[in-house]
Design a protein around this motif. Structure first.
Motif, PDB file in Angstrom:
ATOM      1  N   UNK A 124       0.820  -1.211   0.000  1.00 49.16           N
ATOM      2  CA  UNK A 124       0.000   0.000   0.000  1.00 49.16           C
ATOM      3  C   UNK A 124       0.853   1.260   0.000  1.00 49.16           C
ATOM      4  N   UNK A 125       2.144   1.113   0.309  1.00 51.11           N
ATOM      5  CA  UNK A 125       3.054   2.259   0.295  1.00 51.11           C
ATOM      6  C   UNK A 125       3.985   2.240  -0.917  1.00 51.11           C
ATOM      7  N   UNK A 126       3.682   1.362  -1.843  1.00 49.79           N
ATOM      8  CA  UNK A 126       4.456   1.258  -3.075  1.00 49.79           C
ATOM      9  C   UNK A 126       3.531   0.835  -4.208  1.00 49.79           C
ATOM     10  N   UNK A 127       2.964   1.813  -4.889  1.00 53.28           N
ATOM     11  CA  UNK A 127       2.015   1.521  -5.956  1.00 53.28           C
ATOM     12  C   UNK A 127       2.622   0.744  -7.108  1.00 53.28           C
ATOM     13  N   UNK A 128       3.938   0.822  -7.285  1.00 52.79           N
ATOM     14  CA  UNK A 128       4.591   0.092  -8.370  1.00 52.79           C
ATOM     15  C   UNK A 128       4.816  -1.381  -8.029  1.00 52.79           C
ATOM     16  N   UNK A 129       4.762  -1.707  -6.742  1.00 54.83           N
ATOM     17  CA  UNK A 129       5.052  -3.056  -6.251  1.00 54.83           C
ATOM     18  C   UNK A 129       6.405  -3.527  -6.822  1.00 54.83           C
ATOM     19  N   UNK A 130       7.353  -2.597  -6.891  1.00 61.53           N
ATOM     20  CA  UNK A 130       8.656  -2.879  -7.491  1.00 61.53           C
ATOM     21  C   UNK A 130       9.823  -2.569  -6.567  1.00 61.53           C
ATOM     22  N   UNK A 131       9.601  -1.773  -5.526  1.00 64.27           N
ATOM     23  CA  UNK A 131      10.711  -1.343  -4.675  1.00 64.27           C
ATOM     24  C   UNK A 131      11.463  -2.533  -4.080  1.00 64.27           C
ATOM     25  N   UNK A 132      10.705  -3.465  -3.529  1.00 61.88           N
ATOM     26  CA  UNK A 132      11.310  -4.624  -2.875  1.00 61.88           C
ATOM     27  C   UNK A 132      12.127  -5.447  -3.874  1.00 61.88           C
ATOM     28  N   UNK A 133      11.603  -5.594  -5.077  1.00 65.28           N
ATOM     29  CA  UNK A 133      12.287  -6.400  -6.091  1.00 65.28           C
ATOM     30  C   UNK A 133      13.610  -5.752  -6.493  1.00 65.28           C
ATOM     31  N   UNK A 134      13.576  -4.476  -6.838  1.00 64.45           N
ATOM     32  CA  UNK A 134      14.781  -3.790  -7.290  1.00 64.45           C
ATOM     33  C   UNK A 134      15.841  -3.733  -6.192  1.00 64.45           C
ATOM     34  N   UNK A 135      15.416  -3.395  -4.989  1.00 65.01           N
ATOM     35  CA  UNK A 135      16.379  -3.287  -3.888  1.00 65.01           C
ATOM     36  C   UNK A 135      16.966  -4.646  -3.539  1.00 65.01           C
ATOM     37  N   UNK A 136      16.130  -5.670  -3.513  1.00 64.28           N
ATOM     38  CA  UNK A 136      16.614  -7.014  -3.213  1.00 64.28           C
ATOM     39  C   UNK A 136      17.658  -7.454  -4.226  1.00 64.28           C
ATOM     40  N   UNK A 137      17.399  -7.207  -5.496  1.00 63.22           N
ATOM     41  CA  UNK A 137      18.365  -7.579  -6.530  1.00 63.22           C
ATOM     42  C   UNK A 137      19.671  -6.812  -6.365  1.00 63.22           C
ATOM     43  N   UNK A 138      19.578  -5.538  -5.986  1.00 62.13           N
ATOM     44  CA  UNK A 138      20.777  -4.725  -5.812  1.00 62.13           C
ATOM     45  C   UNK A 138      21.588  -5.202  -4.612  1.00 62.13           C
ATOM     46  N   UNK A 139      20.907  -5.485  -3.504  1.00 60.37           N
ATOM     47  CA  UNK A 139      21.604  -5.984  -2.318  1.00 60.37           C
ATOM     48  C   UNK A 139      22.328  -7.292  -2.628  1.00 60.37           C
ATOM     49  N   UNK A 140      21.619  -8.205  -3.230  1.00 57.62           N
ATOM     50  CA  UNK A 140      22.189  -9.524  -3.485  1.00 57.62           C
ATOM     51  C   UNK A 140      23.353  -9.444  -4.469  1.00 57.62           C
ATOM     52  N   UNK A 141      23.288  -8.493  -5.397  1.00 56.19           N
ATOM     53  CA  UNK A 141      24.353  -8.341  -6.387  1.00 56.19           C
ATOM     54  C   UNK A 141      25.672  -7.914  -5.740  1.00 56.19           C
ATOM     55  N   UNK A 142      25.593  -7.216  -4.588  1.00 53.83           N
ATOM     56  CA  UNK A 142      26.817  -6.766  -3.926  1.00 53.83           C
ATOM     57  C   UNK A 142      27.140  -7.604  -2.690  1.00 53.83           C
ATOM     58  N   UNK A 143      26.415  -8.713  -2.534  1.00 54.02           N
ATOM     59  CA  UNK A 143      26.757  -9.659  -1.481  1.00 54.02           C
ATOM     60  C   UNK A 143      26.053  -9.490  -0.161  1.00 54.02           C
ATOM     61  N   UNK A 144      25.066  -8.585  -0.077  1.00 51.49           N
ATOM     62  CA  UNK A 144      24.309  -8.411   1.165  1.00 51.49           C
ATOM     63  C   UNK A 144      23.156  -9.414   1.171  1.00 51.49           C
TER      64      UNK A 144
END
Length: 384
Positions: A124-144
Protein backbone atom coordinates in the motif's frame (compact mmCIF):
# COMPACT_ATOMS: atom_id res chain seq x y z
CA UNK A 1 44.24 -52.52 -31.54
CA UNK A 2 45.90 -51.39 -28.30
CA UNK A 3 43.54 -48.46 -28.16
CA UNK A 4 40.31 -50.46 -28.46
CA UNK A 5 40.08 -51.48 -24.77
CA UNK A 6 40.67 -47.89 -23.78
CA UNK A 7 38.05 -46.68 -26.24
CA UNK A 8 35.60 -49.23 -24.95
CA UNK A 9 36.31 -48.19 -21.38
CA UNK A 10 35.79 -44.55 -22.24
CA UNK A 11 32.57 -45.40 -24.07
CA UNK A 12 31.23 -46.87 -20.82
CA UNK A 13 32.71 -44.37 -18.37
CA UNK A 14 31.83 -41.15 -20.16
CA UNK A 15 28.06 -41.78 -20.19
CA UNK A 16 28.26 -42.83 -16.52
CA UNK A 17 30.16 -39.66 -15.73
CA UNK A 18 27.56 -37.64 -17.60
CA UNK A 19 24.76 -39.32 -15.63
CA UNK A 20 26.61 -38.71 -12.36
CA UNK A 21 27.12 -35.06 -13.28
CA UNK A 22 23.47 -34.76 -14.25
CA UNK A 23 22.39 -36.18 -10.88
CA UNK A 24 24.80 -33.82 -9.14
CA UNK A 25 23.39 -30.85 -11.05
CA UNK A 26 19.82 -31.96 -10.21
CA UNK A 27 20.67 -31.82 -6.52
CA UNK A 28 21.84 -28.27 -6.93
CA UNK A 29 18.62 -27.11 -8.54
CA UNK A 30 16.49 -24.98 -6.26
CA UNK A 31 12.82 -24.83 -7.35
CA UNK A 32 12.43 -21.49 -5.60
CA UNK A 33 14.71 -19.83 -8.14
CA UNK A 34 11.95 -19.91 -10.75
CA UNK A 35 9.66 -17.92 -8.46
CA UNK A 36 12.02 -14.97 -8.44
CA UNK A 37 12.43 -14.53 -12.19
CA UNK A 38 10.22 -12.27 -14.35
CA UNK A 39 9.19 -15.20 -16.52
CA UNK A 40 6.14 -17.40 -16.84
CA UNK A 41 2.80 -16.77 -15.24
CA UNK A 42 2.51 -14.62 -12.12
CA UNK A 43 1.47 -17.06 -9.37
CA UNK A 44 -2.15 -16.71 -8.29
CA UNK A 45 -2.85 -17.46 -4.63
CA UNK A 46 -6.44 -18.45 -3.86
CA UNK A 47 -6.65 -18.48 -0.07
CA UNK A 48 -9.65 -19.96 1.73
CA UNK A 49 -10.25 -19.51 5.45
CA UNK A 50 -13.33 -21.09 7.04
CA UNK A 51 -15.67 -18.84 9.09
CA UNK A 52 -14.61 -20.06 12.53
CA UNK A 53 -10.89 -19.69 11.80
CA UNK A 54 -11.55 -16.27 10.29
CA UNK A 55 -13.14 -15.11 13.54
CA UNK A 56 -9.95 -16.07 15.38
CA UNK A 57 -7.78 -14.31 12.80
CA UNK A 58 -9.75 -11.09 13.07
CA UNK A 59 -9.54 -11.17 16.86
CA UNK A 60 -5.85 -12.13 16.96
CA UNK A 61 -4.33 -11.05 13.62
CA UNK A 62 -0.81 -12.26 14.49
CA UNK A 63 -1.90 -15.74 15.54
CA UNK A 64 -1.42 -18.53 13.03
CA UNK A 65 -4.63 -20.24 11.94
CA UNK A 66 -5.18 -22.90 9.27
CA UNK A 67 -6.20 -22.17 5.72
CA UNK A 68 -6.29 -23.80 2.29
CA UNK A 69 -4.15 -22.37 -0.48
CA UNK A 70 -4.45 -23.01 -4.20
CA UNK A 71 -1.49 -21.76 -6.26
CA UNK A 72 -2.02 -22.08 -10.00
CA UNK A 73 -3.99 -25.30 -9.47
CA UNK A 74 -1.73 -26.84 -6.83
CA UNK A 75 -3.70 -27.30 -3.60
CA UNK A 76 -2.20 -27.08 -0.11
CA UNK A 77 -4.15 -27.94 3.05
CA UNK A 78 -3.47 -26.83 6.62
CA UNK A 79 -1.27 -23.90 5.67
CA UNK A 80 -0.53 -21.51 8.52
CA UNK A 81 -1.64 -17.93 7.92
CA UNK A 82 -1.58 -14.71 9.91
CA UNK A 83 -1.88 -11.03 9.09
CA UNK A 84 1.16 -8.77 9.15
CA UNK A 85 2.12 -5.13 8.75
CA UNK A 86 3.12 -2.22 10.95
CA UNK A 87 2.14 1.43 11.07
CA UNK A 88 1.03 2.55 7.63
CA UNK A 89 0.61 -0.89 6.04
CA UNK A 90 -1.81 -2.70 8.34
CA UNK A 91 -5.17 -3.42 6.71
CA UNK A 92 -8.24 -5.42 7.76
CA UNK A 93 -9.19 -8.75 6.19
CA UNK A 94 -12.06 -7.14 4.28
CA UNK A 95 -9.68 -4.56 2.82
CA UNK A 96 -6.23 -5.51 1.52
CA UNK A 97 -4.41 -7.31 4.33
CA UNK A 98 -0.71 -8.15 4.25
CA UNK A 99 -0.25 -11.84 4.99
CA UNK A 100 2.29 -14.43 6.03
CA UNK A 101 1.88 -17.99 4.74
CA UNK A 102 3.73 -20.80 6.51
CA UNK A 103 3.25 -23.99 4.49
CA UNK A 104 4.81 -26.32 7.06
CA UNK A 105 3.43 -24.68 10.19
CA UNK A 106 0.87 -27.46 10.70
CA UNK A 107 2.09 -30.00 8.14
CA UNK A 108 5.75 -30.90 8.46
CA UNK A 109 7.76 -30.76 5.25
CA UNK A 110 5.06 -29.09 3.17
CA UNK A 111 6.50 -26.51 0.77
CA UNK A 112 5.54 -24.52 -2.28
CA UNK A 113 8.29 -24.28 -4.90
CA UNK A 114 10.85 -25.15 -2.25
CA UNK A 115 9.62 -22.38 0.05
CA UNK A 116 8.04 -23.08 3.42
CA UNK A 117 7.40 -19.49 4.50
CA UNK A 118 6.47 -16.50 2.35
CA UNK A 119 4.98 -13.05 2.81
CA UNK A 120 2.28 -11.55 0.63
CA UNK A 121 2.78 -7.81 1.00
CA UNK A 122 -0.10 -5.47 0.22
CA UNK A 123 2.35 -2.79 -1.01
CA UNK A 124 0.00 0.00 0.00
CA UNK A 125 3.05 2.26 0.30
CA UNK A 126 4.46 1.26 -3.08
CA UNK A 127 2.01 1.52 -5.96
CA UNK A 128 4.59 0.09 -8.37
CA UNK A 129 5.05 -3.06 -6.25
CA UNK A 130 8.66 -2.88 -7.49
CA UNK A 131 10.71 -1.34 -4.67
CA UNK A 132 11.31 -4.62 -2.88
CA UNK A 133 12.29 -6.40 -6.09
CA UNK A 134 14.78 -3.79 -7.29
CA UNK A 135 16.38 -3.29 -3.89
CA UNK A 136 16.61 -7.01 -3.21
CA UNK A 137 18.37 -7.58 -6.53
CA UNK A 138 20.78 -4.72 -5.81
CA UNK A 139 21.60 -5.98 -2.32
CA UNK A 140 22.19 -9.52 -3.49
CA UNK A 141 24.35 -8.34 -6.39
CA UNK A 142 26.82 -6.77 -3.93
CA UNK A 143 26.76 -9.66 -1.48
CA UNK A 144 24.31 -8.41 1.16
CA UNK A 145 22.05 -11.33 2.13
CA UNK A 146 18.40 -10.45 1.85
CA UNK A 147 15.09 -12.03 0.93
CA UNK A 148 14.17 -12.39 -2.71
CA UNK A 149 10.99 -10.75 -4.00
CA UNK A 150 8.51 -11.14 -6.85
CA UNK A 151 4.82 -10.56 -7.65
CA UNK A 152 1.63 -12.49 -6.94
CA UNK A 153 -2.10 -12.21 -7.53
CA UNK A 154 -4.22 -12.80 -4.44
CA UNK A 155 -7.79 -13.97 -3.83
CA UNK A 156 -9.26 -14.17 -0.32
CA UNK A 157 -12.29 -16.42 0.06
CA UNK A 158 -13.15 -15.79 -3.58
CA UNK A 159 -12.59 -12.03 -3.44
CA UNK A 160 -10.02 -10.82 -5.97
CA UNK A 161 -7.75 -8.49 -4.03
CA UNK A 162 -5.24 -7.80 -6.80
CA UNK A 163 -1.47 -7.51 -7.21
CA UNK A 164 0.77 -8.18 -4.21
CA UNK A 165 4.47 -8.34 -3.53
CA UNK A 166 5.69 -11.86 -2.81
CA UNK A 167 8.70 -12.22 -0.55
CA UNK A 168 10.46 -15.21 0.99
CA UNK A 169 10.50 -15.41 4.76
CA UNK A 170 13.54 -15.22 7.01
CA UNK A 171 13.42 -18.78 8.29
CA UNK A 172 15.56 -21.89 8.39
CA UNK A 173 15.30 -22.47 4.65
CA UNK A 174 16.43 -18.93 3.93
CA UNK A 175 19.36 -19.28 6.31
CA UNK A 176 20.35 -22.55 4.68
CA UNK A 177 20.48 -20.85 1.28
CA UNK A 178 22.49 -17.89 2.51
CA UNK A 179 24.62 -19.24 5.38
CA UNK A 180 26.05 -22.78 5.24
CA UNK A 181 26.40 -23.11 9.02
CA UNK A 182 22.89 -21.95 9.79
CA UNK A 183 22.09 -24.49 12.53
CA UNK A 184 24.40 -22.92 15.08
CA UNK A 185 23.81 -19.23 14.39
CA UNK A 186 21.36 -16.84 16.02
CA UNK A 187 18.86 -14.83 13.97
CA UNK A 188 17.13 -11.90 15.68
CA UNK A 189 14.10 -9.89 14.56
CA UNK A 190 14.63 -6.15 15.01
CA UNK A 191 10.92 -5.61 15.64
CA UNK A 192 9.41 -2.15 15.37
CA UNK A 193 11.60 0.91 15.97
CA UNK A 194 14.06 -0.89 18.23
CA UNK A 195 17.82 -0.73 18.38
CA UNK A 196 19.92 -3.76 19.28
CA UNK A 197 19.87 -2.86 22.98
CA UNK A 198 16.17 -3.80 23.08
CA UNK A 199 14.86 -7.28 23.88
CA UNK A 200 14.96 -8.46 20.26
CA UNK A 201 13.08 -11.67 19.50
CA UNK A 202 15.19 -14.72 18.72
CA UNK A 203 13.77 -16.24 15.52
CA UNK A 204 16.32 -19.02 15.02
CA UNK A 205 19.24 -20.42 16.96
CA UNK A 206 20.13 -21.11 20.57
CA UNK A 207 18.93 -19.00 23.46
CA UNK A 208 22.06 -17.30 24.73
CA UNK A 209 20.10 -14.61 26.55
CA UNK A 210 21.17 -12.12 23.85
CA UNK A 211 24.80 -12.17 25.01
CA UNK A 212 25.96 -11.82 21.38
CA UNK A 213 23.83 -8.71 20.94
CA UNK A 214 24.89 -7.33 24.31
CA UNK A 215 28.53 -7.64 23.29
CA UNK A 216 27.89 -5.43 20.25
CA UNK A 217 25.98 -2.92 22.39
CA UNK A 218 28.87 -2.79 24.85
CA UNK A 219 31.31 -2.22 21.97
CA UNK A 220 29.19 0.69 20.72
CA UNK A 221 29.60 2.32 24.14
CA UNK A 222 33.31 1.61 24.51
CA UNK A 223 35.18 4.83 25.34
CA UNK A 224 36.04 7.30 22.58
CA UNK A 225 35.06 6.91 18.95
CA UNK A 226 38.28 5.18 17.90
CA UNK A 227 37.89 2.58 20.63
CA UNK A 228 34.23 2.06 19.68
CA UNK A 229 35.09 1.55 16.03
CA UNK A 230 37.87 -0.93 16.82
CA UNK A 231 35.61 -2.85 19.21
CA UNK A 232 32.66 -2.96 16.80
CA UNK A 233 34.93 -4.03 13.93
CA UNK A 234 35.71 -7.23 15.86
CA UNK A 235 32.03 -8.10 16.34
CA UNK A 236 30.22 -6.82 13.23
CA UNK A 237 30.79 -7.56 9.54
CA UNK A 238 31.64 -3.92 8.82
CA UNK A 239 32.00 -4.37 5.06
CA UNK A 240 28.50 -5.83 4.70
CA UNK A 241 27.07 -3.21 7.05
CA UNK A 242 28.55 -0.42 4.93
CA UNK A 243 27.13 -1.95 1.74
CA UNK A 244 23.68 -2.18 3.35
CA UNK A 245 23.87 1.43 4.51
CA UNK A 246 24.99 2.70 1.11
CA UNK A 247 22.10 1.06 -0.73
CA UNK A 248 19.67 2.44 1.83
CA UNK A 249 21.11 5.93 1.37
CA UNK A 250 21.13 5.92 -2.42
CA UNK A 251 17.59 4.45 -2.57
CA UNK A 252 16.21 6.96 -0.06
CA UNK A 253 15.25 4.21 2.38
CA UNK A 254 14.60 6.22 5.53
CA UNK A 255 13.00 3.35 7.46
CA UNK A 256 15.82 0.79 7.75
CA UNK A 257 18.24 0.14 10.58
CA UNK A 258 21.01 2.66 9.75
CA UNK A 259 18.67 5.65 9.79
CA UNK A 260 15.62 4.64 11.77
CA UNK A 261 16.45 1.46 13.78
CA UNK A 262 13.64 -0.34 11.96
CA UNK A 263 12.98 -3.09 9.43
CA UNK A 264 15.96 -5.37 9.98
CA UNK A 265 17.24 -8.73 11.12
CA UNK A 266 20.60 -9.51 12.75
CA UNK A 267 22.35 -12.82 12.22
CA UNK A 268 25.43 -14.13 14.00
CA UNK A 269 27.06 -16.78 11.75
CA UNK A 270 28.86 -19.44 13.81
CA UNK A 271 31.93 -19.37 11.55
CA UNK A 272 33.27 -16.02 12.75
CA UNK A 273 30.45 -14.76 14.97
CA UNK A 274 30.41 -11.33 13.33
CA UNK A 275 26.94 -9.81 13.20
CA UNK A 276 25.35 -9.47 9.77
CA UNK A 277 22.59 -6.88 9.46
CA UNK A 278 19.87 -7.88 7.01
CA UNK A 279 17.45 -5.41 5.37
CA UNK A 280 13.70 -5.92 5.55
CA UNK A 281 10.54 -4.00 4.64
CA UNK A 282 11.86 -2.37 1.47
CA UNK A 283 8.63 -0.75 0.35
CA UNK A 284 9.26 3.00 0.73
CA UNK A 285 12.19 3.70 -1.58
CA UNK A 286 12.93 6.35 -4.20
CA UNK A 287 10.01 8.43 -2.98
CA UNK A 288 12.04 11.65 -2.82
CA UNK A 289 14.65 11.62 -5.63
CA UNK A 290 16.25 14.84 -4.39
CA UNK A 291 16.95 13.56 -0.87
CA UNK A 292 20.49 14.05 0.44
CA UNK A 293 22.87 11.21 -0.31
CA UNK A 294 24.49 11.18 3.14
CA UNK A 295 21.68 11.26 5.70
CA UNK A 296 22.02 11.21 9.47
CA UNK A 297 22.36 7.83 11.18
CA UNK A 298 20.00 6.65 13.92
CA UNK A 299 21.18 3.10 14.71
CA UNK A 300 24.00 2.89 17.27
CA UNK A 301 26.05 0.58 15.05
CA UNK A 302 25.57 2.95 12.10
CA UNK A 303 26.77 5.90 14.18
CA UNK A 304 29.91 4.08 15.28
CA UNK A 305 30.83 2.89 11.78
CA UNK A 306 29.62 5.61 9.43
CA UNK A 307 30.45 8.64 11.58
CA UNK A 308 34.02 7.41 11.97
CA UNK A 309 36.54 8.71 9.37
CA UNK A 310 37.63 5.18 8.37
CA UNK A 311 34.05 3.96 8.07
CA UNK A 312 33.03 6.97 6.02
CA UNK A 313 36.06 6.56 3.76
CA UNK A 314 35.09 2.96 3.07
CA UNK A 315 31.45 3.92 2.56
CA UNK A 316 32.29 6.59 -0.03
CA UNK A 317 34.34 4.06 -1.98
CA UNK A 318 31.47 1.55 -1.86
CA UNK A 319 29.00 4.30 -2.81
CA UNK A 320 30.95 5.14 -5.97
CA UNK A 321 31.31 1.49 -6.91
CA UNK A 322 27.61 0.69 -6.41
CA UNK A 323 26.46 3.74 -8.35
CA UNK A 324 28.81 2.89 -11.20
CA UNK A 325 28.01 -0.82 -11.40
CA UNK A 326 24.52 -1.28 -9.90
CA UNK A 327 22.62 2.00 -10.15
CA UNK A 328 22.76 1.91 -13.95
CA UNK A 329 19.66 3.67 -15.21
CA UNK A 330 19.19 1.66 -18.42
CA UNK A 331 19.51 -1.59 -16.48
CA UNK A 332 17.08 -0.48 -13.78
CA UNK A 333 14.55 0.70 -16.36
CA UNK A 334 14.87 -2.64 -18.14
CA UNK A 335 14.17 -4.51 -14.90
CA UNK A 336 11.13 -2.33 -14.25
CA UNK A 337 9.85 -3.20 -17.73
CA UNK A 338 10.58 -6.92 -17.37
CA UNK A 339 8.92 -7.30 -14.00
CA UNK A 340 6.32 -4.57 -14.38
CA UNK A 341 4.92 -5.49 -17.79
CA UNK A 342 4.51 -9.09 -16.67
CA UNK A 343 2.67 -7.92 -13.54
CA UNK A 344 0.54 -5.47 -15.54
CA UNK A 345 -0.58 -8.21 -17.94
CA UNK A 346 -1.48 -10.45 -15.00
CA UNK A 347 -3.38 -7.65 -13.29
CA UNK A 348 -5.33 -6.95 -16.49
CA UNK A 349 -6.89 -10.41 -16.19
CA UNK A 350 -8.34 -9.30 -12.86
CA UNK A 351 -9.13 -5.62 -13.37
CA UNK A 352 -8.29 -3.64 -16.52
CA UNK A 353 -8.67 -0.29 -14.78
CA UNK A 354 -6.19 -1.33 -12.09
CA UNK A 355 -3.80 -2.47 -14.81
CA UNK A 356 -4.00 0.93 -16.50
CA UNK A 357 -3.32 2.74 -13.24
CA UNK A 358 -0.48 0.35 -12.53
CA UNK A 359 1.14 1.28 -15.83
CA UNK A 360 1.21 4.89 -14.65
CA UNK A 361 2.85 3.78 -11.39
CA UNK A 362 5.63 2.10 -13.37
CA UNK A 363 6.18 5.25 -15.44
CA UNK A 364 6.38 7.28 -12.24
CA UNK A 365 8.96 4.92 -10.74
CA UNK A 366 11.13 5.09 -13.84
CA UNK A 367 11.03 8.88 -13.73
CA UNK A 368 12.01 8.94 -10.05
CA UNK A 369 14.88 6.56 -10.75
CA UNK A 370 16.05 8.90 -13.50
CA UNK A 371 15.89 11.89 -11.18
CA UNK A 372 17.71 10.01 -8.44
CA UNK A 373 20.42 8.99 -10.89
CA UNK A 374 20.97 12.64 -11.80
CA UNK A 375 21.21 13.62 -8.13
CA UNK A 376 23.72 10.85 -7.40
CA UNK A 377 25.95 11.82 -10.32
CA UNK A 378 25.87 15.45 -9.23
CA UNK A 379 26.27 15.04 -5.47
CA UNK A 380 28.46 11.95 -5.10
CA UNK A 381 31.70 13.72 -6.24
CA UNK A 382 31.12 16.27 -3.48
CA UNK A 383 31.02 13.63 -0.76
CA UNK A 384 34.17 13.85 1.36
Amino acid sequence: MPFRPLAALLAVCLPLAAVAQEKKDDKKKDPSEEVFKPAGAVPKFKITVDPDALKVLKKEPRKYIRCTVDVNGARFEDVGIHMKGAAGSTRDWEDRPALTLNFDKFKSGQKWQGLDKIHLNNSVQDGSVMHEILASEMYRAIGVPTARAAHALVELNGRKVGLYGLKEGYDGSWLERNFPDRDNGNLYDGGFLQDIDAALELDKGKDVKRKDLEAVVKACREGDHNKKYAAVEKLVDVDLFIKLSVVQALSGDWDGYPRNRNNYRVYFPPKDGKAVFIPHGLDQLWQNPGEGIWPGWGGMVAQVILDHPEGKRKAIAVYKDVVEKQFVLDTLHKRVDEWGNRAKDALATVNKDQAKNYENELKGLKERLKQRSEVLKKELPKLK
